[in-house]
Write a protein that holds these residues in place. Structure first.
Motif, PDB file in Angstrom:
ATOM      1  N   VAL A   3      36.603  48.672  44.675  1.00 44.63           N
ATOM      2  CA  VAL A   3      36.239  48.577  43.263  1.00 44.63           C
ATOM      3  C   VAL A   3      37.391  49.180  42.474  1.00 44.63           C
ATOM      4  N   PHE A   4      37.963  48.390  41.546  1.00 44.34           N
ATOM      5  CA  PHE A   4      39.072  48.916  40.759  1.00 44.34           C
ATOM      6  C   PHE A   4      38.619  49.205  39.341  1.00 44.34           C
ATOM      7  N   GLY A   5      39.389  50.050  38.663  1.00 43.00           N
ATOM      8  CA  GLY A   5      39.019  50.445  37.314  1.00 43.00           C
ATOM      9  C   GLY A   5      38.316  51.786  37.305  1.00 43.00           C
ATOM     10  N   GLN A   6      38.370  52.485  38.446  1.00 41.50           N
ATOM     11  CA  GLN A   6      37.801  53.827  38.559  1.00 41.50           C
ATOM     12  C   GLN A   6      38.920  54.761  39.004  1.00 41.50           C
ATOM     13  N   GLY A   7      38.805  56.042  38.736  1.00 45.17           N
ATOM     14  CA  GLY A   7      39.853  57.013  38.983  1.00 45.17           C
ATOM     15  C   GLY A   7      40.378  57.084  40.408  1.00 45.17           C
ATOM     16  N   GLU A   8      39.497  57.144  41.411  1.00 49.14           N
ATOM     17  CA  GLU A   8      39.939  57.366  42.780  1.00 49.14           C
ATOM     18  C   GLU A   8      40.423  56.101  43.478  1.00 49.14           C
ATOM     19  N   THR A   9      40.410  54.974  42.816  1.00 53.00           N
ATOM     20  CA  THR A   9      40.736  53.701  43.439  1.00 53.00           C
ATOM     21  C   THR A   9      42.206  53.593  43.815  1.00 53.00           C
ATOM     22  N   GLY A  10      43.111  54.197  43.057  1.00 52.94           N
ATOM     23  CA  GLY A  10      44.538  53.995  43.251  1.00 52.94           C
ATOM     24  C   GLY A  10      45.035  54.247  44.650  1.00 52.94           C
ATOM     25  N   ALA A  87      36.055  44.532  39.882  1.00 52.78           N
ATOM     26  CA  ALA A  87      36.224  45.374  38.701  1.00 52.78           C
ATOM     27  C   ALA A  87      34.999  46.266  38.547  1.00 52.78           C
ATOM     28  N   ALA A  88      35.229  47.512  38.151  1.00 53.54           N
ATOM     29  CA  ALA A  88      34.125  48.466  37.992  1.00 53.54           C
ATOM     30  C   ALA A  88      33.067  47.938  37.030  1.00 53.54           C
ATOM     31  N   ASP A  89      33.501  47.186  36.015  1.00 50.53           N
ATOM     32  CA  ASP A  89      32.539  46.643  35.050  1.00 50.53           C
ATOM     33  C   ASP A  89      31.943  45.301  35.509  1.00 50.53           C
ATOM     34  N   LYS A  90      32.289  44.893  36.716  1.00 48.60           N
ATOM     35  CA  LYS A  90      31.757  43.670  37.350  1.00 48.60           C
ATOM     36  C   LYS A  90      32.017  42.405  36.528  1.00 48.60           C
ATOM     37  N   THR A  91      33.207  42.323  35.922  1.00 48.22           N
ATOM     38  CA  THR A  91      33.591  41.121  35.187  1.00 48.22           C
ATOM     39  C   THR A  91      34.596  40.267  35.954  1.00 48.22           C
ATOM     40  N   TRP A  92      35.250  40.845  36.958  1.00 53.28           N
ATOM     41  CA  TRP A  92      36.237  40.140  37.765  1.00 53.28           C
ATOM     42  C   TRP A  92      36.079  40.517  39.230  1.00 53.28           C
ATOM     43  N   ARG A  98      41.237  33.820  45.888  1.00 54.26           N
ATOM     44  CA  ARG A  98      41.512  33.699  44.455  1.00 54.26           C
ATOM     45  C   ARG A  98      40.714  34.700  43.649  1.00 54.26           C
ATOM     46  N   TRP A  99      41.044  34.765  42.351  1.00 51.92           N
ATOM     47  CA  TRP A  99      40.285  35.555  41.373  1.00 51.92           C
ATOM     48  C   TRP A  99      39.094  34.745  40.888  1.00 51.92           C
ATOM     49  N   TYR A 100      38.012  35.443  40.580  1.00 48.66           N
ATOM     50  CA  TYR A 100      36.833  34.846  39.949  1.00 48.66           C
ATOM     51  C   TYR A 100      36.474  35.652  38.713  1.00 48.66           C
ATOM     52  N   ARG A 101      36.202  34.948  37.612  1.00 48.93           N
ATOM     53  CA  ARG A 101      35.583  35.599  36.450  1.00 48.93           C
ATOM     54  C   ARG A 101      34.093  35.614  36.734  1.00 48.93           C
ATOM     55  N   LEU A 102      33.479  36.750  36.590  1.00 52.34           N
ATOM     56  CA  LEU A 102      32.054  36.849  36.924  1.00 52.34           C
ATOM     57  C   LEU A 102      31.205  36.692  35.675  1.00 52.34           C
ATOM     58  N   GLY A 103      30.263  35.799  35.760  1.00 48.36           N
ATOM     59  CA  GLY A 103      29.297  35.609  34.682  1.00 48.36           C
ATOM     60  C   GLY A 103      28.112  36.528  34.894  1.00 48.36           C
ATOM     61  N   ARG A 104      26.953  36.023  34.590  1.00 43.81           N
ATOM     62  CA  ARG A 104      25.727  36.821  34.728  1.00 43.81           C
ATOM     63  C   ARG A 104      25.391  37.030  36.198  1.00 43.81           C
ATOM     64  N   PRO A 105      24.954  38.232  36.565  1.00 42.93           N
ATOM     65  CA  PRO A 105      24.469  38.414  37.941  1.00 42.93           C
ATOM     66  C   PRO A 105      23.138  37.677  38.117  1.00 42.93           C
ATOM     67  N   ALA A 106      22.823  37.341  39.343  1.00 43.50           N
ATOM     68  CA  ALA A 106      21.553  36.683  39.627  1.00 43.50           C
ATOM     69  C   ALA A 106      20.410  37.638  39.338  1.00 43.50           C
ATOM     70  N   GLU A 107      19.287  37.069  38.967  1.00 42.32           N
ATOM     71  CA  GLU A 107      18.085  37.897  38.777  1.00 42.32           C
ATOM     72  C   GLU A 107      17.591  38.326  40.146  1.00 42.32           C
TER      73      GLU A 107
END
Length: 113
Positions: A3-10, A87-92, A98-107
């Motif tokens: 998971v990227f976008g968080q402090g310890e990820t680097g 991505a930490a915010d679950k958008t990518w 490949r890369w995926y843009r993430l839309g809505r999570p499944a219910e």
């Protein structure tokens, strides 16, 4: 999966990048005709005795894909290749392919809802 976008990820991301870089270098050496004995000569390779093939679960994403370059269609059900980055915010998400843009999570339903 990292998971990227968080402090310890680097540090973990750098470590995994180095492992993948080393694998790619070895693959390129094999393509160039090098033998494993020559590639692994820097340090003694461990022996794996009484070995067999197994399977491990790898994280992937399941969902409805639109505009995929190989799996054409709109809202086509797919399973991605192994997911390596999220991505930490679950958008990518980055799969092996490949890369995926993430839309809505499944219910979710059931006990974990």
């Amino acid at each position: 999966m990292l998971v990227f976008g968080q402090g310890e990820t680097g540090e973990r991301l750098a470590s995994e990048a180095e492992r993948l870089r080393a694998l790619l270098i070895d693959m390129e050496r094999i393509l160039g005709g090098a033998k494993p004995e020559a590639i692994a000569s820097g340090e003694p390779a461990p022996i794996l005795d009484r070995w067999f093939f197994g399977n491990r679960a790898s994280p992937c994403l399941l969902g409805l894909s639109t505009n995929h370059p190989k799996l054409t269609g709109v809202n086509r059900p797919i399973a991605t290749s192994d997911v390596w980055l999220l991505a930490a915010d679950k958008t990518w998400a980055r799969s092996l392919s490949r890369w995926y843009r993430l839309g809505r999570p499944a219910e979710r339903s059931g006990l974990d809802a």
